[in-house]
Enzyme design. Structure first.
Site, PDB file in Angstrom:
ATOM      1  N   ASP A  54       0.851  -1.194   0.000  1.00 14.47           N
ATOM      2  CA  ASP A  54       0.000   0.000   0.000  1.00 14.47           C
ATOM      3  C   ASP A  54       0.892   1.251   0.000  1.00 14.47           C
ATOM      4  O   ASP A  54       1.831   1.350   0.808  1.00 14.47           O
ATOM      5  CB  ASP A  54      -0.859  -0.065   1.284  1.00 14.47           C
ATOM      6  CG  ASP A  54      -1.931   1.011   1.337  1.00 14.47           C
ATOM      7  OD1 ASP A  54      -2.364   1.476   0.272  1.00 14.47           O
ATOM      8  OD2 ASP A  54      -2.341   1.359   2.470  1.00 14.47           O
ATOM      9  N   HIS A  55       0.621   2.198  -0.876  1.00 15.30           N
ATOM     10  CA  HIS A  55       1.364   3.461  -0.951  1.00 15.30           C
ATOM     11  C   HIS A  55       2.884   3.290  -1.004  1.00 15.30           C
ATOM     12  O   HIS A  55       3.610   3.894  -0.208  1.00 15.30           O
ATOM     13  CB  HIS A  55       1.016   4.375   0.238  1.00 15.30           C
ATOM     14  CG  HIS A  55      -0.387   4.887   0.208  1.00 15.30           C
ATOM     15  ND1 HIS A  55      -0.805   5.881  -0.642  1.00 15.30           N
ATOM     16  CD2 HIS A  55      -1.470   4.516   0.916  1.00 15.30           C
ATOM     17  CE1 HIS A  55      -2.101   6.105  -0.454  1.00 15.30           C
ATOM     18  NE2 HIS A  55      -2.540   5.282   0.483  1.00 15.30           N
ATOM     19  N   HIS A  71      -7.630   9.799   4.450  1.00 15.91           N
ATOM     20  CA  HIS A  71      -7.143   8.790   5.403  1.00 15.91           C
ATOM     21  C   HIS A  71      -7.463   9.208   6.834  1.00 15.91           C
ATOM     22  O   HIS A  71      -7.555  10.400   7.122  1.00 15.91           O
ATOM     23  CB  HIS A  71      -5.622   8.634   5.273  1.00 15.91           C
ATOM     24  CG  HIS A  71      -5.196   7.961   4.002  1.00 15.91           C
ATOM     25  ND1 HIS A  71      -4.346   8.539   3.105  1.00 15.91           N
ATOM     26  CD2 HIS A  71      -5.515   6.755   3.485  1.00 15.91           C
ATOM     27  CE1 HIS A  71      -4.147   7.714   2.085  1.00 15.91           C
ATOM     28  NE2 HIS A  71      -4.854   6.624   2.284  1.00 15.91           N
ATOM     29  N   GLY A 131      -9.055   5.550   1.904  1.00 14.93           N
ATOM     30  CA  GLY A 131      -9.679   6.365   2.951  1.00 14.93           C
ATOM     31  C   GLY A 131     -11.155   6.061   3.144  1.00 14.93           C
ATOM     32  O   GLY A 131     -11.957   6.960   3.381  1.00 14.93           O
ATOM     33  N   ALA A 132     -11.510   4.771   3.090  1.00 16.44           N
ATOM     34  CA  ALA A 132     -12.938   4.406   3.130  1.00 16.44           C
ATOM     35  C   ALA A 132     -13.479   4.174   4.540  1.00 16.44           C
ATOM     36  O   ALA A 132     -14.695   4.051   4.713  1.00 16.44           O
ATOM     37  CB  ALA A 132     -13.185   3.177   2.270  1.00 16.44           C
ATOM     38  N   ASP A 182      -8.295   0.670   6.925  1.00 14.15           N
ATOM     39  CA  ASP A 182      -7.275   0.543   7.964  1.00 14.15           C
ATOM     40  C   ASP A 182      -7.799   1.089   9.295  1.00 14.15           C
ATOM     41  O   ASP A 182      -7.881   0.371  10.295  1.00 14.15           O
ATOM     42  CB  ASP A 182      -6.006   1.285   7.522  1.00 14.15           C
ATOM     43  CG  ASP A 182      -4.859   1.102   8.494  1.00 14.15           C
ATOM     44  OD1 ASP A 182      -4.986   0.262   9.401  1.00 14.15           O
ATOM     45  OD2 ASP A 182      -3.836   1.792   8.363  1.00 14.15           O
ATOM     46  N   THR A 183      -8.211   2.365   9.282  1.00 12.78           N
ATOM     47  CA  THR A 183      -8.608   3.031  10.526  1.00 12.78           C
ATOM     48  C   THR A 183      -9.696   2.268  11.299  1.00 12.78           C
ATOM     49  O   THR A 183      -9.590   2.107  12.522  1.00 12.78           O
ATOM     50  CB  THR A 183      -9.083   4.468  10.210  1.00 12.78           C
ATOM     51  OG1 THR A 183      -7.991   5.159   9.577  1.00 12.78           O
ATOM     52  CG2 THR A 183      -9.483   5.216  11.473  1.00 12.78           C
TER      53      THR A 183
HETATM   54  N1  PH4 Z   1      -4.725   3.307   3.443  1.00 12.95           N
HETATM   55  C1  PH4 Z   1      -4.046   2.952   4.690  1.00 12.95           C
HETATM   56  C2  PH4 Z   1      -2.752   3.736   4.895  1.00 12.95           C
HETATM   57  C3  PH4 Z   1      -2.037   3.360   6.170  1.00 12.95           C
HETATM   58  O1  PH4 Z   1       1.450   4.532   6.978  1.00 12.95           O
HETATM   59  P1  PH4 Z   1       0.187   3.888   7.464  1.00 12.95           P
HETATM   60  O2  PH4 Z   1       0.381   2.447   7.855  1.00 12.95           O
HETATM   61  O3  PH4 Z   1      -0.498   4.689   8.546  1.00 12.95           O
HETATM   62  O4  PH4 Z   1      -0.754   3.921   6.164  1.00 12.95           O
HETATM   63  O5  PH4 Z   1      -4.019   3.317   2.299  1.00 12.95           O
HETATM   64  C4  PH4 Z   1      -6.073   3.626   3.358  1.00 12.95           C
HETATM   65  O6  PH4 Z   1      -6.545   4.081   2.332  1.00 12.95           O
HETATM   66  C5  PH4 Z   1      -6.930   3.378   4.579  1.00 12.95           C
HETATM   67  O7  PH4 Z   1      -7.870   4.416   4.782  1.00 12.95           O
HETATM   68  P2  PH4 Z   1      -8.599   4.615   6.207  1.00 12.95           P
HETATM   69  O8  PH4 Z   1      -7.685   5.436   7.066  1.00 12.95           O
HETATM   70  O9  PH4 Z   1      -9.844   5.357   5.871  1.00 12.95           O
HETATM   71  O10 PH4 Z   1      -8.872   3.282   6.781  1.00 12.95           O
HETATM   72 ZN    ZN Z   2      -4.470   4.966   1.175  1.00 10.83          ZN
END
Ligand code: PH4
Ligand code: ZN
Length: 283
Positions: free
Chosen positions: A81-82, A179, A208-209, A231-232
């Site tokens: 990812d990224h 995000h 960022g869903a 992720d969040t």
């Molecule tokens: N991501 C997650 C990015 C996480 O550096 P890191 O581990 O903090 O990076 O690519 C998303 O798009 C997740 O989006 P969310 O924050 O809405 O869940």
């Molecule tokens: Zn992302």
């Protein structure tokens, strides 16, 4: 079974649903996601950010995911990812990732095309799928002006040129998500998504869903989003699980007792997402 991101997402694009791409940082998160995928009979994308790789080690993460994928009855892809550096991406390919993201979205268009094209050439030669990003995510709030939005959001004509020149397998677009935790309610530019999907006719990715209302997610899927990054919401589920044990049983010191409720919380969140995205039963 371990598969490429393209195998999972081409099917999702053809059949009109989205697959969850869930970030992992440790074993408990991975196990929660895989158990959820098995129970939902859903294909799944496990992804690690550069931060996750720094935290846990690329060899630990890829070995764990390979083991999980080998044991799983559903298709599993391992995705970076990224990815921002050449060396991280090459290292992921060497460590058995089946999909990588090159995030050149901070570059001007020509430079984004140049770096993405280079990664596509290498990854495809190794049988690895590639995601790229066009437009800028993050910090999107309600009071942002129309002009600013236009500058940040993905331009449909640029997207056509980008895909044609890079040969990327799926494209992440900016349509109003960010995000992390939202302060207000995110407003998605569905018209833009509709235009881009019709022009590109390929798998489209939404970052960022977490925290995006369910009806907005459903609409985004109906308009052609096929990979949804979460992720969040998993982080929150994990932390709330651990916190509840610490608060309710302050004398507890066994990490397994702290992590078991966290794992159950995460599994529940992931299963709900899979049903919402329409990938349950698609494995
Ligand atoms: N991501 C997650 C990015 C996480 O550096 P890191 O581990 O903090 O990076 O690519 C998303 O798009 C997740 O989006 P969310 O924050 O809405 O869940
Ligand atoms: Zn992302």
């Amino acid at each position: 079974m371990l598969v490429t991101g393209k195998q999972i997402l081409d099917k999702a694009h053809k059949e009109g649903y989205a697959v969850g791409a869930f970030n992992i940082n440790n074993m408990e998160i991975l196990q929660a996601i895989i158990e959820a995928a098995e129970e939902e009979k859903a294909p799944v994308i496990i992804q690690t950010s550069e931060g996750a790789i720094k935290y846990a080690g690329i060899d630990y993460l890829s070995t764990m995911v390979h083991l999980a994928a080998r044991k799983a009855s559903v298709p599993v892809a391992l995705h970076l990812d990224h990815g921002t550096t050449y060396s991280t991406i090459i290292s992921c390919i060497r460590n058995g990732y089946t999909s990588v993201m090159i995030d050149g979205s901070h570059h001007p268009l020509d430079e984004n095309i140049a770096v993405t094209k280079e990664i596509v050439k290498i990854a495809h030669a190794c049988g690895v799928s590639v995601e790229a990003e066009l437009g800028r995510l993050g910090g999107v709030e309600d009071n942002i002006s129309v002009d600013e939005k236009d500058a940040m959001f993905t331009d449909p004509d640029e997207a056509v040129r980008f895909v044609k020149e890079t040969g990327v397998d799926y494209l992440a677009i900016a349509i109003g998500t960010a995000h992390g935790k939202y302060r207000g309610e995110p407003k998605l530019d569905f018209e833009r998504l509709d235009t881009i999907k019709k022009l590109l006719n390929m798998p489209i990715v939404l970052h960022g869903a977490s925290g995006v209302p369910e009806d907005a997610i459903k609409k985004a899927v109906s308009l052609g989003i096929n990979k949804i990054n979460i992720d969040t919401d998993i982080r929150v589920a994990f932390t709330e699980g651990v916190r509840s044990v610490i608060i309710n049983k302050p004398e507890e010191y066994d990490p397994r007792k702290l992590c078991a409720p966290a794992k159950e919380n995460m599994k529940k969140v992931v299963k709900e997402k899979m049903r919402l995205f329409g990938c349950s039963g698609k494995a």
